[in-house]
Design an enzyme around this catalytic site. Structure first.
Site, PDB file in Angstrom:
ATOM      1  N   GLN A  11      18.714   8.183 -20.158  1.00 44.18           N
ATOM      2  CA  GLN A  11      19.895   8.521 -19.354  1.00 44.18           C
ATOM      3  C   GLN A  11      20.062  10.037 -19.320  1.00 44.18           C
ATOM      4  OE1 GLN A  11      23.352   5.642 -20.495  1.00 44.18           O
ATOM      5  NE2 GLN A  11      21.862   5.541 -22.140  1.00 44.18           N
TER       6      GLN A  11
ATOM      7  N   HIS B  81      19.131   8.881 -14.738  1.00 43.50           N
ATOM      8  CA  HIS B  81      20.249   9.644 -14.179  1.00 43.50           C
ATOM      9  C   HIS B  81      19.815  10.988 -13.616  1.00 43.50           C
ATOM     10  CE1 HIS B  81      23.232   7.121 -16.840  1.00 43.50           C
ATOM     11  NE2 HIS B  81      22.784   6.462 -15.801  1.00 43.50           N
TER      12      HIS B  81
ATOM     13  N   CYS C 128      20.411  15.485   3.443  1.00 42.44           N
ATOM     14  CA  CYS C 128      19.116  14.913   3.847  1.00 42.44           C
ATOM     15  C   CYS C 128      18.257  14.510   2.656  1.00 42.44           C
ATOM     16  CB  CYS C 128      18.356  15.892   4.742  1.00 42.44           C
ATOM     17  SG  CYS C 128      17.683  17.312   3.855  1.00 42.44           S
TER      18      CYS C 128
ATOM     19  N   CYS D   5      19.206  22.044   6.679  1.00 46.08           N
ATOM     20  CA  CYS D   5      19.990  21.132   7.544  1.00 46.08           C
ATOM     21  C   CYS D   5      21.484  21.433   7.426  1.00 46.08           C
ATOM     22  CB  CYS D   5      19.712  19.679   7.180  1.00 46.08           C
ATOM     23  SG  CYS D   5      20.660  19.089   5.755  1.00 46.08           S
TER      24      CYS D   5
ATOM     25  N   GLY E  12      20.782   6.650 -29.604  1.00 40.66           N
ATOM     26  CA  GLY E  12      21.740   7.708 -29.265  1.00 40.66           C
ATOM     27  C   GLY E  12      22.494   7.499 -27.970  1.00 40.66           C
ATOM     28  N   THR E  13      22.807   6.250 -27.679  1.00 39.68           N
ATOM     29  CA  THR E  13      23.653   6.014 -26.490  1.00 39.68           C
ATOM     30  C   THR E  13      24.880   5.204 -26.879  1.00 39.68           C
ATOM     31  OG1 THR E  13      23.817   5.026 -24.281  1.00 39.68           O
ATOM     32  CG2 THR E  13      22.180   4.032 -25.783  1.00 39.68           C
ATOM     33  N   SER E  14      26.022   5.560 -26.260  1.00 41.19           N
ATOM     34  CA  SER E  14      27.256   4.813 -26.527  1.00 41.19           C
ATOM     35  C   SER E  14      27.210   3.451 -25.843  1.00 41.19           C
ATOM     36  CB  SER E  14      28.470   5.613 -26.042  1.00 41.19           C
ATOM     37  OG  SER E  14      28.340   5.888 -24.661  1.00 41.19           O
TER      38      SER E  14
ATOM     39  N   ASN F  46      22.068   4.883 -34.001  1.00 38.68           N
ATOM     40  CA  ASN F  46      23.239   5.628 -33.534  1.00 38.68           C
ATOM     41  C   ASN F  46      24.000   6.099 -34.765  1.00 38.68           C
ATOM     42  OD1 ASN F  46      25.881   6.315 -32.268  1.00 38.68           O
ATOM     43  ND2 ASN F  46      25.007   5.310 -30.478  1.00 38.68           N
TER      44      ASN F  46
ATOM     45  N   ALA G 220      19.486  10.370 -35.185  1.00 41.86           N
ATOM     46  CA  ALA G 220      18.191   9.926 -34.644  1.00 41.86           C
ATOM     47  C   ALA G 220      17.053  10.787 -35.201  1.00 41.86           C
ATOM     48  CB  ALA G 220      18.226  10.007 -33.120  1.00 41.86           C
TER      49      ALA G 220
HETATM   50  C1  BJW Z   1      23.907  10.164 -32.058  1.00 37.76           C
HETATM   51  C2  BJW Z   1      23.809  11.446 -32.474  1.00 37.76           C
HETATM   52  C3  BJW Z   1      22.646  11.677 -33.270  1.00 37.76           C
HETATM   53  C4  BJW Z   1      25.626  11.446 -31.345  1.00 37.76           C
HETATM   54  N1  BJW Z   1      21.795  10.652 -33.507  1.00 37.76           N
HETATM   55  N2  BJW Z   1      23.150   9.143 -32.234  1.00 37.76           N
HETATM   56  C5  BJW Z   1      29.489  -2.690 -14.758  1.00 37.76           C
HETATM   57  C6  BJW Z   1      30.619  -2.782 -15.547  1.00 37.76           C
HETATM   58  C7  BJW Z   1      31.540  -1.748 -15.569  1.00 37.76           C
HETATM   59  C8  BJW Z   1      31.364  -0.602 -14.790  1.00 37.76           C
HETATM   60  C9  BJW Z   1      30.249  -0.510 -14.003  1.00 37.76           C
HETATM   61  C10 BJW Z   1      29.327  -1.550 -13.980  1.00 37.76           C
HETATM   62  N3  BJW Z   1      28.328  -1.190 -13.129  1.00 37.76           N
HETATM   63  C11 BJW Z   1      28.589   0.028 -12.629  1.00 37.76           C
HETATM   64  C12 BJW Z   1      29.759   0.476 -13.142  1.00 37.76           C
HETATM   65  C13 BJW Z   1      30.407   1.786 -12.843  1.00 37.76           C
HETATM   66  C14 BJW Z   1      29.835   2.938 -13.628  1.00 37.76           C
HETATM   67  C15 BJW Z   1      30.060   2.661 -15.122  1.00 37.76           C
HETATM   68  O1  BJW Z   1      29.165   2.292 -15.844  1.00 37.76           O
HETATM   69  N4  BJW Z   1      31.261   2.889 -15.591  1.00 37.76           N
HETATM   70  C16 BJW Z   1      31.599   2.651 -16.992  1.00 37.76           C
HETATM   71  C17 BJW Z   1      31.801   3.993 -17.692  1.00 37.76           C
HETATM   72  C18 BJW Z   1      32.807   1.783 -17.066  1.00 37.76           C
HETATM   73  N5  BJW Z   1      28.430   3.152 -13.336  1.00 37.76           N
HETATM   74  C19 BJW Z   1      28.038   3.834 -12.277  1.00 37.76           C
HETATM   75  O2  BJW Z   1      28.834   4.287 -11.474  1.00 37.76           O
HETATM   76  C20 BJW Z   1      26.545   4.004 -12.077  1.00 37.76           C
HETATM   77  N6  BJW Z   1      26.170   3.686 -10.759  1.00 37.76           N
HETATM   78  C21 BJW Z   1      26.103   2.421 -10.319  1.00 37.76           C
HETATM   79  O3  BJW Z   1      26.302   1.480 -11.037  1.00 37.76           O
HETATM   80  O4  BJW Z   1      25.745   2.314  -8.982  1.00 37.76           O
HETATM   81  C22 BJW Z   1      25.879   1.060  -8.350  1.00 37.76           C
HETATM   82  C23 BJW Z   1      27.255   1.028  -7.795  1.00 37.76           C
HETATM   83  C24 BJW Z   1      27.601   1.910  -6.809  1.00 37.76           C
HETATM   84  C25 BJW Z   1      28.885   1.866  -6.266  1.00 37.76           C
HETATM   85  C26 BJW Z   1      29.810   0.947  -6.768  1.00 37.76           C
HETATM   86  C27 BJW Z   1      29.443   0.067  -7.791  1.00 37.76           C
HETATM   87  C28 BJW Z   1      28.143   0.098  -8.283  1.00 37.76           C
HETATM   88  C29 BJW Z   1      26.166   5.475 -12.239  1.00 37.76           C
HETATM   89  C30 BJW Z   1      26.348   5.978 -13.608  1.00 37.76           C
HETATM   90  C31 BJW Z   1      25.986   7.463 -13.648  1.00 37.76           C
HETATM   91  C32 BJW Z   1      26.318   8.097 -14.977  1.00 37.76           C
HETATM   92  N7  BJW Z   1      26.208   9.519 -14.854  1.00 37.76           N
HETATM   93  C33 BJW Z   1      26.425  10.341 -16.025  1.00 37.76           C
HETATM   94  C34 BJW Z   1      26.454  11.823 -15.568  1.00 37.76           C
HETATM   95  C35 BJW Z   1      25.044  12.311 -15.247  1.00 37.76           C
HETATM   96  C36 BJW Z   1      25.030  13.732 -14.791  1.00 37.76           C
HETATM   97  C37 BJW Z   1      25.550  14.695 -15.838  1.00 37.76           C
HETATM   98  O5  BJW Z   1      25.021  14.793 -16.939  1.00 37.76           O
HETATM   99  O6  BJW Z   1      26.512  15.384 -15.523  1.00 37.76           O
HETATM  100  O7  BJW Z   1      25.396  10.109 -16.993  1.00 37.76           O
HETATM  101  S1  BJW Z   1      27.885   9.883 -16.922  1.00 37.76           S
HETATM  102  C38 BJW Z   1      27.235  10.217 -18.531  1.00 37.76           C
HETATM  103  O8  BJW Z   1      27.224   8.996 -19.307  1.00 37.76           O
HETATM  104  C39 BJW Z   1      25.771  10.613 -18.294  1.00 37.76           C
HETATM  105  C40 BJW Z   1      25.082   9.849 -19.380  1.00 37.76           C
HETATM  106  O9  BJW Z   1      23.719   9.661 -19.060  1.00 37.76           O
HETATM  107  C41 BJW Z   1      25.863   8.571 -19.442  1.00 37.76           C
HETATM  108  C42 BJW Z   1      25.696   7.795 -20.720  1.00 37.76           C
HETATM  109  O10 BJW Z   1      26.149   8.490 -21.804  1.00 37.76           O
HETATM  110  P1  BJW Z   1      25.339   8.447 -23.181  1.00 37.76           P
HETATM  111  O11 BJW Z   1      23.995   9.015 -22.981  1.00 37.76           O
HETATM  112  O12 BJW Z   1      25.416   7.099 -23.757  1.00 37.76           O
HETATM  113  O13 BJW Z   1      26.126   9.532 -24.036  1.00 37.76           O
HETATM  114  P2  BJW Z   1      27.513   9.381 -24.850  1.00 37.76           P
HETATM  115  O14 BJW Z   1      28.028  10.747 -25.061  1.00 37.76           O
HETATM  116  O15 BJW Z   1      28.411   8.402 -24.208  1.00 37.76           O
HETATM  117  O16 BJW Z   1      27.077   8.756 -26.247  1.00 37.76           O
HETATM  118  C43 BJW Z   1      26.302   9.471 -27.185  1.00 37.76           C
HETATM  119  C44 BJW Z   1      26.046   8.531 -28.343  1.00 37.76           C
HETATM  120  O17 BJW Z   1      25.177   9.184 -29.237  1.00 37.76           O
HETATM  121  C45 BJW Z   1      27.316   8.183 -29.128  1.00 37.76           C
HETATM  122  O18 BJW Z   1      27.344   6.777 -29.318  1.00 37.76           O
HETATM  123  C46 BJW Z   1      27.135   8.906 -30.478  1.00 37.76           C
HETATM  124  O19 BJW Z   1      27.628   8.159 -31.576  1.00 37.76           O
HETATM  125  C47 BJW Z   1      25.643   9.019 -30.564  1.00 37.76           C
HETATM  126  N8  BJW Z   1      25.137  10.184 -31.286  1.00 37.76           N
HETATM  127  N9  BJW Z   1      24.831  12.231 -32.082  1.00 37.76           N
HETATM  128  C48 BJW Z   1      22.068   9.420 -32.991  1.00 37.76           C
HETATM  129  N10 BJW Z   1      22.366  12.893 -33.793  1.00 37.76           N
HETATM  130 ZN    ZN Z   2      19.219  18.940   3.919  1.00 37.07          ZN
END
Ligand code: BJW
Ligand code: ZN
Length: 247
Positions: free
Chosen positions: A100, A118, A129, A149, A186-188, A212, A230
């Site tokens: 991610q 992502h 475009c 564009c 390392g994902t929530s 995690n 991790a």
């Molecule tokens: C350690 C550590 C160490 C710390 N060692 N561990 C189904 C149900 C509910 C909602 C939805 C669903 N389907 C879709 C949705 C909506 C939405 C969603 O999921 N919302 C929920 C939040 C409720 N999803 C979307 O919108 C996705 N698109 C989609 O589904 O399209 C189809 C669609 C379209 C239109 C309508 C409906 C459907 C897109 C999701 C895009 C996410 N984008 C981001 C930003 C990317 C750009 C940027 O960086 O700015 O991606 S959001 C952010 O969260 C980023 C990450 O990749 C993502 C995940 O976070 P991650 O990696 O898990 O990080 P953290 O910080 O959350 O966790 C870190 C973890 O590490 C923690 O647990 C710590 O404990 C641990 N940790 N240090 C080991 N040293």
């Molecule tokens: Zn363009």
């Protein structure tokens, strides 16, 4: 750390290993996570920055935020967790990472079979475009970067409400479904559809291991959870698996 015998046995016997990584794997490289104690979204709301609504409302603010994060990411180095996964890839016949993360650290560590769910912050694309555009200046106060564009150029990352790259998501589901062992590192596990991948692996018979700092919504469903950094847990786990493989 001592790992249960069945975990070592599963990893030693596996032919197909697939991995989901999140921001936590890059935390020890100095990249901020989103949620949790030091998460960037303790101060900023995701929908205020990582969404099309935010971009359309205030493109300069969103682009400046990404420019700031891009500058931080350019110089960071992979840590022991990334390099362990790269080592594992060299050892297993089938090995894939679905990440991610948008920081490119898996490739920097030498992993090749990487699927960026992502996007990647080091790439830009035209919001109209879809053209991929390098070398964009996002400096504060300067005019918005434009494609030929006339569309605004944005980072090639996936915001809330946007579709993930279809082929990358499909391949990630395939890798999860085929895996003997699946690692979630390392994902929530709260952002979908990525959070579904370990469950898809489980439903298709994989042995699922989570690493995690703390329990996540996945924890009740996985076969083993290891709570720690991790960069500590993965190398130790892999060392014990290698000892078993080389015995
Ligand atoms: C350690 C550590 C160490 C710390 N060692 N561990 C189904 C149900 C509910 C909602 C939805 C669903 N389907 C879709 C949705 C909506 C939405 C969603 O999921 N919302 C929920 C939040 C409720 N999803 C979307 O919108 C996705 N698109 C989609 O589904 O399209 C189809 C669609 C379209 C239109 C309508 C409906 C459907 C897109 C999701 C895009 C996410 N984008 C981001 C930003 C990317 C750009 C940027 O960086 O700015 O991606 S959001 C952010 O969260 C980023 C990450 O990749 C993502 C995940 O976070 P991650 O990696 O898990 O990080 P953290 O910080 O959350 O966790 C870190 C973890 O590490 C923690 O647990 C710590 O404990 C641990 N940790 N240090 C080991 N040293
Ligand atoms: Zn363009």
């Amino acid at each position: 750390m001592d790992f249960p015998k069945n975990v070592i046995e599963q990893l030693a016997a596996a032919k197909r290993v697939a991995v989901l990584t999140g921001a936590g794997i890059s935390a020890e490289s100095g990249v901020a996570t989103f949620r949790g104690k030091d998460g960037i979204w303790n101060k900023l709301k995701p929908e205020e920055l990582a969404s099309m609504d935010a971009f359309l409302k205030n493109p300069s603010m969103v682009l400046e935020w990404y420019d700031y994060r891009r500058k931080l990411i350019i110089d960071v180095k992979p840590n022991n967790a990334h390099t362990t996964l790269a080592e594992m890839e060299a050892r297993y016949p089938y090995f894939a990472i679905s990440t991610q993360n948008i920081d490119g650290l898996h490739r920097k560590a030498g992993s090749q079979n990487v699927f960026e769910l992502h996007g990647n912050i080091l790439r830009n694309r035209c919001n109209e475009c879809g053209a991929i555009i390098d070398d964009v200046e996002f400096a504060k106060g300067s005019p918005l970067p434009r494609c030929t564009c006339n569309g605004i150029v944005r980072p090639d990352v996936v915001w809330f409400g946007e579709m993930l790259p279809v082929e990358i998501l499909e391949t990630s589901y395939e890798k999860a479904a085929q895996a003997d062992v699946y690692l979630s590192v390392g994902t929530s596990a709260v952002v979908y559809p990525a959070a579904q991948l370990p469950m898809a692996a489980k439903q298709n018979g994989a042995f699922v291991i989570e690493i995690n700092l703390e329990p996540t919504p996945l924890s009740p469903y996985v076969d083993a959870s290891f709570f720690g950094k991790a960069g500590d847990v993965l190398p130790q786990l892999w060392r014990q698996v290698k000892e078993r493989l080389d015995a």
